[in-house]
Design a protein around this motif. Structure first.
Motif, mmCIF file in Angstrom:
data_model
loop_
_atom_site.group_PDB
_atom_site.id
_atom_site.type_symbol
_atom_site.label_atom_id
_atom_site.label_comp_id
_atom_site.label_asym_id
_atom_site.label_seq_id
_atom_site.Cartn_x
_atom_site.Cartn_y
_atom_site.Cartn_z
ATOM 1 N N ASN A 52 -12.722 27.894 45.869
ATOM 2 C CA ASN A 52 -13.858 28.820 45.784
ATOM 3 C C ASN A 52 -14.475 28.811 44.395
ATOM 4 O O ASN A 52 -15.708 28.852 44.251
ATOM 5 C CB ASN A 52 -13.406 30.232 46.147
ATOM 6 C CG ASN A 52 -13.100 30.394 47.626
ATOM 7 O OD1 ASN A 52 -13.550 29.590 48.439
ATOM 8 N ND2 ASN A 52 -12.342 31.414 47.976
ATOM 9 N N TYR A 74 -20.810 25.109 32.989
ATOM 10 C CA TYR A 74 -19.567 25.810 33.308
ATOM 11 C C TYR A 74 -18.443 25.348 32.400
ATOM 12 O O TYR A 74 -18.210 24.149 32.238
ATOM 13 C CB TYR A 74 -19.149 25.579 34.765
ATOM 14 C CG TYR A 74 -17.829 26.253 35.082
ATOM 15 C CD1 TYR A 74 -17.794 27.600 35.422
ATOM 16 C CD2 TYR A 74 -16.631 25.553 34.987
ATOM 17 C CE1 TYR A 74 -16.590 28.236 35.672
ATOM 18 C CE2 TYR A 74 -15.418 26.182 35.230
ATOM 19 C CZ TYR A 74 -15.408 27.518 35.575
ATOM 20 O OH TYR A 74 -14.204 28.152 35.806
ATOM 21 N N GLU A 119 -25.702 23.396 39.491
ATOM 22 C CA GLU A 119 -26.883 23.010 40.280
ATOM 23 C C GLU A 119 -28.104 23.829 39.877
ATOM 24 O O GLU A 119 -29.227 23.326 39.861
ATOM 25 C CB GLU A 119 -26.594 23.223 41.763
ATOM 26 C CG GLU A 119 -27.755 22.830 42.670
ATOM 27 C CD GLU A 119 -27.515 23.196 44.117
ATOM 28 O OE1 GLU A 119 -28.377 22.882 44.951
ATOM 29 O OE2 GLU A 119 -26.469 23.818 44.409
ATOM 30 N N MET A 120 -27.882 25.087 39.482
ATOM 31 C CA MET A 120 -28.986 25.965 39.090
ATOM 32 C C MET A 120 -29.400 25.774 37.633
ATOM 33 O O MET A 120 -30.268 26.481 37.130
ATOM 34 C CB MET A 120 -28.608 27.427 39.335
ATOM 35 C CG MET A 120 -28.469 27.780 40.804
ATOM 36 S SD MET A 120 -28.194 29.556 41.092
ATOM 37 C CE MET A 120 -26.572 29.762 40.356
ATOM 38 N N LEU A 130 -21.011 21.749 50.383
ATOM 39 C CA LEU A 130 -22.032 22.424 49.578
ATOM 40 C C LEU A 130 -23.423 21.865 49.827
ATOM 41 O O LEU A 130 -24.410 22.602 49.774
ATOM 42 C CB LEU A 130 -21.692 22.285 48.087
ATOM 43 C CG LEU A 130 -20.580 23.167 47.527
ATOM 44 C CD1 LEU A 130 -20.326 22.815 46.066
ATOM 45 C CD2 LEU A 130 -20.937 24.635 47.658
ATOM 46 N N TYR A 131 -23.497 20.563 50.070
ATOM 47 C CA TYR A 131 -24.802 19.901 50.211
ATOM 48 C C TYR A 131 -24.852 19.146 51.544
ATOM 49 O O TYR A 131 -24.855 17.908 51.572
ATOM 50 C CB TYR A 131 -25.031 18.936 49.054
ATOM 51 C CG TYR A 131 -24.674 19.523 47.710
ATOM 52 C CD1 TYR A 131 -25.399 20.574 47.166
ATOM 53 C CD2 TYR A 131 -23.590 19.032 46.985
ATOM 54 C CE1 TYR A 131 -25.066 21.124 45.941
ATOM 55 C CE2 TYR A 131 -23.244 19.573 45.756
ATOM 56 C CZ TYR A 131 -23.983 20.618 45.241
ATOM 57 O OH TYR A 131 -23.637 21.155 44.028
ATOM 58 N N GLU A 137 -16.459 25.610 43.871
ATOM 59 C CA GLU A 137 -17.772 25.704 44.518
ATOM 60 C C GLU A 137 -18.727 26.574 43.708
ATOM 61 O O GLU A 137 -19.910 26.244 43.554
ATOM 62 C CB GLU A 137 -17.605 26.251 45.935
ATOM 63 C CG GLU A 137 -16.874 25.297 46.869
ATOM 64 C CD GLU A 137 -16.710 25.859 48.267
ATOM 65 O OE1 GLU A 137 -16.954 27.078 48.448
ATOM 66 O OE2 GLU A 137 -16.344 25.093 49.178
ATOM 67 N N SER A 138 -18.222 27.686 43.178
ATOM 68 C CA SER A 138 -19.071 28.562 42.366
ATOM 69 C C SER A 138 -19.535 27.856 41.100
ATOM 70 O O SER A 138 -20.698 27.988 40.688
ATOM 71 C CB SER A 138 -18.309 29.845 42.003
ATOM 72 O OG SER A 138 -17.993 30.596 43.157
ATOM 73 N N LEU A 151 -19.915 24.622 40.668
ATOM 74 C CA LEU A 151 -20.891 23.589 41.015
ATOM 75 C C LEU A 151 -22.251 24.213 41.349
ATOM 76 O O LEU A 151 -23.295 23.632 41.037
ATOM 77 C CB LEU A 151 -20.389 22.755 42.188
ATOM 78 C CG LEU A 151 -19.159 21.879 41.886
ATOM 79 C CD1 LEU A 151 -18.743 21.099 43.132
ATOM 80 C CD2 LEU A 151 -19.442 20.923 40.738
ATOM 81 N N ARG A 152 -22.250 25.379 41.955
ATOM 82 C CA ARG A 152 -23.529 26.065 42.233
ATOM 83 C C ARG A 152 -24.201 26.458 40.919
ATOM 84 O O ARG A 152 -25.421 26.357 40.784
ATOM 85 C CB ARG A 152 -23.286 27.298 43.104
ATOM 86 C CG ARG A 152 -22.893 26.983 44.542
ATOM 87 C CD ARG A 152 -22.958 28.229 45.415
ATOM 88 N NE ARG A 152 -22.528 27.953 46.782
ATOM 89 C CZ ARG A 152 -21.312 28.216 47.242
ATOM 90 N NH1 ARG A 152 -20.416 28.757 46.433
ATOM 91 N NH2 ARG A 152 -20.985 27.933 48.485
ATOM 92 N N LEU A 153 -23.388 26.915 39.948
ATOM 93 C CA LEU A 153 -23.941 27.272 38.643
ATOM 94 C C LEU A 153 -24.582 26.058 37.980
ATOM 95 O O LEU A 153 -25.693 26.138 37.443
ATOM 96 C CB LEU A 153 -22.828 27.819 37.744
ATOM 97 C CG LEU A 153 -23.210 28.108 36.281
ATOM 98 C CD1 LEU A 153 -24.267 29.205 36.212
ATOM 99 C CD2 LEU A 153 -21.968 28.497 35.479
#
Length: 216
Positions: free
Chosen positions: A107, A122, A117-118, A23-24, A110-111, A113-115
Motif C-alpha cells: 500500500n 518520495y 506520478e503527480m 496502478l496503470y 502504491e502511495s 508511486l502515485r506521489l
C-alpha cells in the motif's frame, strides 16, 4: 503511462510489474532483467522507470542508474535494501524521483508511486530523522533557528524545495526567473549550512511538521 521495470532480481521485478499493472491498467508495463544495453532496457521509451539497484548496491548498479537518468526525462524510482540515510541522499541527489525501501508494504509502495506520478518526490521516513554526517541536527530548535535566518522569499523557495520542485517549477510557481531561483537556492544552502537540496528539503519538512497543524 509507459512503465519500465528493471533490475537484477527477476522475481522482485515481476512483483513490481504486478503493482504497476494494477496502478496503470491502461498503460504498458515492460520488465527487463538485467538492465543491460541491448537487452531492451530503453529508458527513452518510458514515462516511469522502476529500478532495483541491488543489495548491497554495486558500482555497476549506480552506473546503470546514472545512465538511465541521463538518457531520459522519465521519472525514475529506485528500490533497494540499502537504506542508510547517506546512500538515500546520494541516490536522490543524482536526480531520482523517489527512493523506496524494499521492505515496505504494498500500500505504501502504491502511495509513493502515485506521489511521484503527480510530480512529487518520495523519500522514506529514515531520511527525515537521521543524523548522518552532513545532516543538520534533528532538533526542532536548530531547524527553527536556521529557518528564521532566511528572507521571506527564501522561505518560499525552501518550502517549494521541500515539495520536491525543480528550479524551473519553483520559478513558475513563484513568478520569478530561474536565475533568481538559483541565487536563492545557493543562499539557502549557505544559510542553513547544508550541502545540497535534499538536506534543505529535510529542514523544510521538519519546519512544516513543527508548525501548528503541520504533519508530524
Amino acid at each position: 503511462m509507459r512503465v519500465l521495470v528493471t533490475g537484477e532480481q527477476p522475481i522482485f521485478c515481476e512483483g513490481l510489474s504486478s503493482i504497476a499493472n494494477r496502478l496503470y491498467p491502461a498503460g504498458s508495463v515492460r520488465v527487463v532483467c538485467p538492465p543491460r544495453a541491448g537487452n531492451g532496457a530503453d529508458p527513452s521509451a518510458s514515462d516511469l522507470i522502476l529500478i532495483d539497484i541491488g543489495s548491497p548496491a554495486a558500482p555497476a548498479d549506480i552506473e546503470v542508474l546514472e545512465d538511465f537518468l541521463s538518457a531520459t526525462e522519465a521519472r525514475v524510482v529506485v528500490f533497494s535494501d540499502r537504506v542508510s540515510s547517506g546512500f538515500i541522499r546520494d541516490i536522490m541527489d543524482l536526480g531520482a524521483a523517489g527512493f523506496i525501501p524494499k521492505n515496505i508494504g504494498i500500500n505504501l509502495v502504491e502511495s509513493a508511486l502515485r506521489l511521484v506520478e503527480m510530480g512529487g518526490r518520495y523519500v522514506p521516513d529514515i531520511l527525515l530523522t537521521a543524523q548522518a554526517d552532513g545532516v543538520p541536527e534533528s532538533s526542532q530548535s536548530f531547524a527553527a533557528a536556521s529557518h528564521q535566518k532566511l528572507t521571506p522569499r527564501q522561505k518560499e523557495v525552501l518550502a517549494e524545495i521541500g515539495k520536491g520542485r525543480s528550479n524551473q517549477e519553483i520559478a513558475r510557481v513563484l513568478g520569478i526567473s530561474i536565475a533568481t531561483v538559483k541565487l536563492h537556492v545557493n543562499a539557502i544552502l549557505q544559510t542553513l549550512g547544508v550541502r545540497n537540496r535534499t538536506e534543505a528539503a529535510i529542514i523544510a519538512l521538519r519546519t512544516e511538521a513543527s508548525r501548528p497543524g503541520g504533519t508530524a
